[in-house]
Design a protein around this motif. Structure first.
Motif, PDB file in Angstrom:
ATOM      1  N   GLU A 158       3.146   9.961   9.096  1.00 54.72           N
ATOM      2  CA  GLU A 158       3.044  11.378   8.764  1.00 54.72           C
ATOM      3  C   GLU A 158       3.519  11.602   7.341  1.00 54.72           C
ATOM      4  O   GLU A 158       4.407  10.893   6.866  1.00 54.72           O
ATOM      5  CB  GLU A 158       3.935  12.190   9.703  1.00 54.72           C
ATOM      6  CG  GLU A 158       3.552  12.109  11.162  1.00 54.72           C
ATOM      7  CD  GLU A 158       2.557  13.184  11.535  1.00 54.72           C
ATOM      8  OE1 GLU A 158       2.884  14.369  11.367  1.00 54.72           O
ATOM      9  OE2 GLU A 158       1.446  12.829  11.972  1.00 54.72           O
ATOM     10  N   LYS A 159       2.956  12.617   6.703  1.00 54.37           N
ATOM     11  CA  LYS A 159       3.454  12.984   5.375  1.00 54.37           C
ATOM     12  C   LYS A 159       4.906  13.438   5.506  1.00 54.37           C
ATOM     13  O   LYS A 159       5.227  14.272   6.356  1.00 54.37           O
ATOM     14  CB  LYS A 159       2.607  14.119   4.805  1.00 54.37           C
ATOM     15  CG  LYS A 159       3.090  14.594   3.455  1.00 54.37           C
ATOM     16  CD  LYS A 159       2.065  15.445   2.757  1.00 54.37           C
ATOM     17  CE  LYS A 159       2.179  16.892   3.146  1.00 54.37           C
ATOM     18  NZ  LYS A 159       1.324  17.758   2.312  1.00 54.37           N
ATOM     19  N   PRO A 160       5.825  12.874   4.701  1.00 54.11           N
ATOM     20  CA  PRO A 160       7.226  13.325   4.764  1.00 54.11           C
ATOM     21  C   PRO A 160       7.313  14.847   4.622  1.00 54.11           C
ATOM     22  O   PRO A 160       6.547  15.451   3.868  1.00 54.11           O
ATOM     23  CB  PRO A 160       7.864  12.621   3.568  1.00 54.11           C
ATOM     24  CG  PRO A 160       7.039  11.393   3.370  1.00 54.11           C
ATOM     25  CD  PRO A 160       5.640  11.790   3.731  1.00 54.11           C
ATOM     26  N   SER A 161       8.237  15.469   5.334  1.00 56.67           N
ATOM     27  CA  SER A 161       8.297  16.933   5.349  1.00 56.67           C
ATOM     28  C   SER A 161       8.808  17.522   4.041  1.00 56.67           C
ATOM     29  O   SER A 161       8.632  18.706   3.783  1.00 56.67           O
ATOM     30  CB  SER A 161       9.171  17.404   6.508  1.00 56.67           C
ATOM     31  OG  SER A 161      10.485  16.923   6.339  1.00 56.67           O
ATOM     32  N   LYS A 162       9.442  16.668   3.205  1.00 54.82           N
ATOM     33  CA  LYS A 162       9.925  17.165   1.908  1.00 54.82           C
ATOM     34  C   LYS A 162       9.243  16.413   0.772  1.00 54.82           C
ATOM     35  O   LYS A 162       9.233  15.183   0.785  1.00 54.82           O
ATOM     36  CB  LYS A 162      11.444  16.984   1.818  1.00 54.82           C
ATOM     37  CG  LYS A 162      12.206  17.804   2.836  1.00 54.82           C
ATOM     38  CD  LYS A 162      13.686  17.509   2.788  1.00 54.82           C
ATOM     39  CE  LYS A 162      14.390  18.238   3.927  1.00 54.82           C
ATOM     40  NZ  LYS A 162      15.819  17.929   3.999  1.00 54.82           N
ATOM     41  N   PRO A 163       8.708  17.156  -0.211  1.00 55.16           N
ATOM     42  CA  PRO A 163       8.059  16.470  -1.332  1.00 55.16           C
ATOM     43  C   PRO A 163       9.077  15.853  -2.284  1.00 55.16           C
ATOM     44  O   PRO A 163      10.237  16.271  -2.319  1.00 55.16           O
ATOM     45  CB  PRO A 163       7.271  17.596  -2.019  1.00 55.16           C
ATOM     46  CG  PRO A 163       7.989  18.848  -1.673  1.00 55.16           C
ATOM     47  CD  PRO A 163       8.638  18.620  -0.338  1.00 55.16           C
ATOM     48  N   LEU A 186       0.846  -1.185   0.000  1.00 56.02           N
ATOM     49  CA  LEU A 186       0.000   0.000   0.000  1.00 56.02           C
ATOM     50  C   LEU A 186       0.885   1.239   0.000  1.00 56.02           C
ATOM     51  O   LEU A 186       1.778   1.387   0.834  1.00 56.02           O
ATOM     52  CB  LEU A 186      -0.934   0.005   1.213  1.00 56.02           C
ATOM     53  CG  LEU A 186      -1.862  -1.209   1.348  1.00 56.02           C
ATOM     54  CD1 LEU A 186      -2.898  -0.963   2.428  1.00 56.02           C
ATOM     55  CD2 LEU A 186      -2.553  -1.523   0.034  1.00 56.02           C
ATOM     56  N   ILE A 187       0.615   2.115  -0.951  1.00 59.33           N
ATOM     57  CA  ILE A 187       1.418   3.321  -1.125  1.00 59.33           C
ATOM     58  C   ILE A 187       0.507   4.536  -0.982  1.00 59.33           C
ATOM     59  O   ILE A 187      -0.597   4.555  -1.522  1.00 59.33           O
ATOM     60  CB  ILE A 187       2.078   3.319  -2.516  1.00 59.33           C
ATOM     61  CG1 ILE A 187       3.117   2.206  -2.581  1.00 59.33           C
ATOM     62  CG2 ILE A 187       2.703   4.670  -2.851  1.00 59.33           C
ATOM     63  CD1 ILE A 187       3.629   1.923  -3.951  1.00 59.33           C
ATOM     64  N   GLN A 188       0.965   5.529  -0.224  1.00 57.39           N
ATOM     65  CA  GLN A 188       0.163   6.739  -0.125  1.00 57.39           C
ATOM     66  C   GLN A 188       0.805   7.867  -0.932  1.00 57.39           C
ATOM     67  O   GLN A 188       2.019   7.965  -1.041  1.00 57.39           O
ATOM     68  CB  GLN A 188      -0.102   7.147   1.316  1.00 57.39           C
ATOM     69  CG  GLN A 188       1.048   6.972   2.264  1.00 57.39           C
ATOM     70  CD  GLN A 188       0.642   7.281   3.701  1.00 57.39           C
ATOM     71  OE1 GLN A 188      -0.423   7.848   3.973  1.00 57.39           O
ATOM     72  NE2 GLN A 188       1.497   6.940   4.628  1.00 57.39           N
ATOM     73  N   VAL A 189      -0.073   8.682  -1.481  1.00 51.70           N
ATOM     74  CA  VAL A 189       0.356   9.795  -2.329  1.00 51.70           C
ATOM     75  C   VAL A 189      -0.359  11.061  -1.861  1.00 51.70           C
ATOM     76  O   VAL A 189      -1.563  11.028  -1.589  1.00 51.70           O
ATOM     77  CB  VAL A 189      -0.005   9.524  -3.816  1.00 51.70           C
ATOM     78  CG1 VAL A 189       0.441  10.681  -4.703  1.00 51.70           C
ATOM     79  CG2 VAL A 189       0.603   8.213  -4.299  1.00 51.70           C
ATOM     80  N   TRP A 190       0.403  12.144  -1.724  1.00 49.63           N
ATOM     81  CA  TRP A 190      -0.170  13.452  -1.409  1.00 49.63           C
ATOM     82  C   TRP A 190       0.139  14.385  -2.570  1.00 49.63           C
ATOM     83  O   TRP A 190       1.295  14.436  -3.036  1.00 49.63           O
ATOM     84  CB  TRP A 190       0.461  14.060  -0.160  1.00 49.63           C
ATOM     85  CG  TRP A 190       0.242  13.343   1.127  1.00 49.63           C
ATOM     86  CD1 TRP A 190      -0.726  13.618   2.065  1.00 49.63           C
ATOM     87  CD2 TRP A 190       1.027  12.259   1.681  1.00 49.63           C
ATOM     88  NE1 TRP A 190      -0.588  12.770   3.148  1.00 49.63           N
ATOM     89  CE2 TRP A 190       0.468  11.933   2.932  1.00 49.63           C
ATOM     90  CE3 TRP A 190       2.135  11.545   1.218  1.00 49.63           C
ATOM     91  CZ2 TRP A 190       0.994  10.923   3.739  1.00 49.63           C
ATOM     92  CZ3 TRP A 190       2.650  10.522   2.007  1.00 49.63           C
ATOM     93  CH2 TRP A 190       2.082  10.229   3.246  1.00 49.63           C
ATOM     94  N   ILE A 191      -0.864  15.117  -3.006  1.00 52.01           N
ATOM     95  CA  ILE A 191      -0.640  16.123  -4.044  1.00 52.01           C
ATOM     96  C   ILE A 191      -1.212  17.432  -3.512  1.00 52.01           C
ATOM     97  O   ILE A 191      -2.388  17.493  -3.130  1.00 52.01           O
ATOM     98  CB  ILE A 191      -1.317  15.709  -5.371  1.00 52.01           C
ATOM     99  CG1 ILE A 191      -0.720  14.375  -5.849  1.00 52.01           C
ATOM    100  CG2 ILE A 191      -1.134  16.792  -6.436  1.00 52.01           C
ATOM    101  CD1 ILE A 191      -1.558  13.665  -6.873  1.00 52.01           C
TER     102      ILE A 191
END
Ligand SMILES: *[C@@H]1O[C@H](CO)[C@@H](O)[C@H](O)[C@H]1NC(C)=O
Ligand SMILES: *[C@@H]1O[C@H](CO)[C@@H](O)[C@H](O)[C@H]1NC(C)=O
Ligand SMILES: [Ca+2]
Length: 310
Positions: free
Chosen positions: A214-219, A191-196
């Motif tokens: 948590e969303k990584p702090s660097k994109p 399972l992979i999460q993606v934030w845009i």
């Protein structure tokens, strides 16, 4: 007669309200498991009942699957800085014993009708001519296509009306706990999460395995994108597209949150995700049986040893 006018007036009010409703600026939804209701599907895409797993492609060759939220993201009024945020969890599951393809993309499109788009390396987004298409996509590409200058078969890219990405990078994420980048295999079944995230003119793309809380702090990717230039009508449908070629993989979306403002993006409820990440094929069953057999042997040995010790 009067009654009829009354009825007409009522239906007009209703209709006007519908228009107002359908063109309102805010769009905010979350799915931790999908229901058919407001999702427009085509191609081989389907929603599994009752667990709500959205499957974009199966192991059929040369197919595409689309899933769109059926109300567009409307950015007519220009008084506020244009923004949206989305977070989704996907799984790209290889077919045992075969190389897989082609990939999944998050897409903003002027139309939900992508029936003229091609599968294979076009990811169900565009075709060879692609005239008049208005598309912004974030691709999770699992095949190296020379025609589009792909660097490898495991990359994330931002696509603007073309599959030749404006920017791309091998799939990886910044680990805040370890203070370094770590690579990520897209076509792993994990399972992979993606934030845009888009704000002003900057589009950020971040990926990570689901185990990262948590969303990584660097994109991974950060790029200036002019959304109103891509969509002059200032309206776009949001959703997903995936394709197979002669290379196939099972591609799924487990949860999806979208909001036109980053601070009202709702979180996904991982506990509601479908547990069935299905058809891994007969090979997989064989593997599972082997694993089970190993357990039995190990357990058997253990029991025997206890017995002999006693
Ligand atoms: C995008 O990433 C940059 C660099 O980390 C950051 O400064 C900016 O605030 C981010 N923008 C959005 C919309 O997330
Ligand atoms: C980590 O990856 C980002 C995005 O690709 C890149 O900009 C950065 O230089 C990398 N950092 C390190 C320490 O390698
Ligand atoms: Ca690519």
């Amino acid at each position: 007669m009067a009654q009829r006018v009354h009825l007409l007036l009522l239906s007009e009010i209703f209709f006007l309200n519908l228009i107002r409703f359908s063109s309102q600026k805010d769009l905010n939804f979350v799915y931790s498991g999908f229901n058919q209701g407001s999702i427009h599907l085509d191609g081989v895409a389907r929603i599994h009942n009752p667990d709500g797993l959205l499957q974009l492609t199966d192991d059929t060759a040369l197919q595409k699957g689309h899933a769109f939220f059926n109300r567009p993201f409307d950015f007519c009024s220009s008084d506020e800085p244009l923004s949206f945020s989305t977070h989704f969890v996907c799984a790209l599951v290889p077919k045992p014993g075969a190389d897989g393809g082609h990939g999944t993309a998050f897409v903003l499109s002027s139309s939900m009708d992508l029936t003229r788009a091609d599968p294979t390396q076009y990811l169900g987004l565009l075709n060879m001519s692609s005239n008049g298409y208005q598309i912004l996509a974030v691709e999770l590409d699992t095949v190296k296509t020379a025609e589009f200058d792909d660097n490898d078969s495991n990359h994330v890219g931002i696509d603007e009306n073309s599959l030749r990405s404006v920017v791309s990078a091998s799939a990886s994420y910044y680990s805040d706990s370890e203070g370094r980048n770590k690579s990520l295999t897209l076509l792993s079944g994990d399972l992979i999460q993606v934030w845009i995230d888009y704000e002003g003119t900057l589009l950020n793309v971040t990926v990570a395995p689901l185990i990262i809380n948590e969303k990584p702090s660097k994109p991974l990717l950060s790029r200036n994108i002019n959304l109103t230039a891509i969509f002059p009508a200032r309206k776009a449908f949001v959703g997903f597209s995936a394709s197979t070629g002669t290379l196939v993989s099972y591609q799924y979306i487990l949860g999806w949150s979208f909001s036109t403002s980053s601070n009202s993006l709702r979180s996904l409820d991982i506990s509601k995700f479908s547990a069935v990440l299905i058809p891994m094929g007969s090979n997989h069953i064989v593997v599972q049986l082997l694993v089970l057999l190993c357990y039995i042997v190990i357990l058997g040995n253990y029991v025997l040893r206890i017995n002999t010790c006693g």
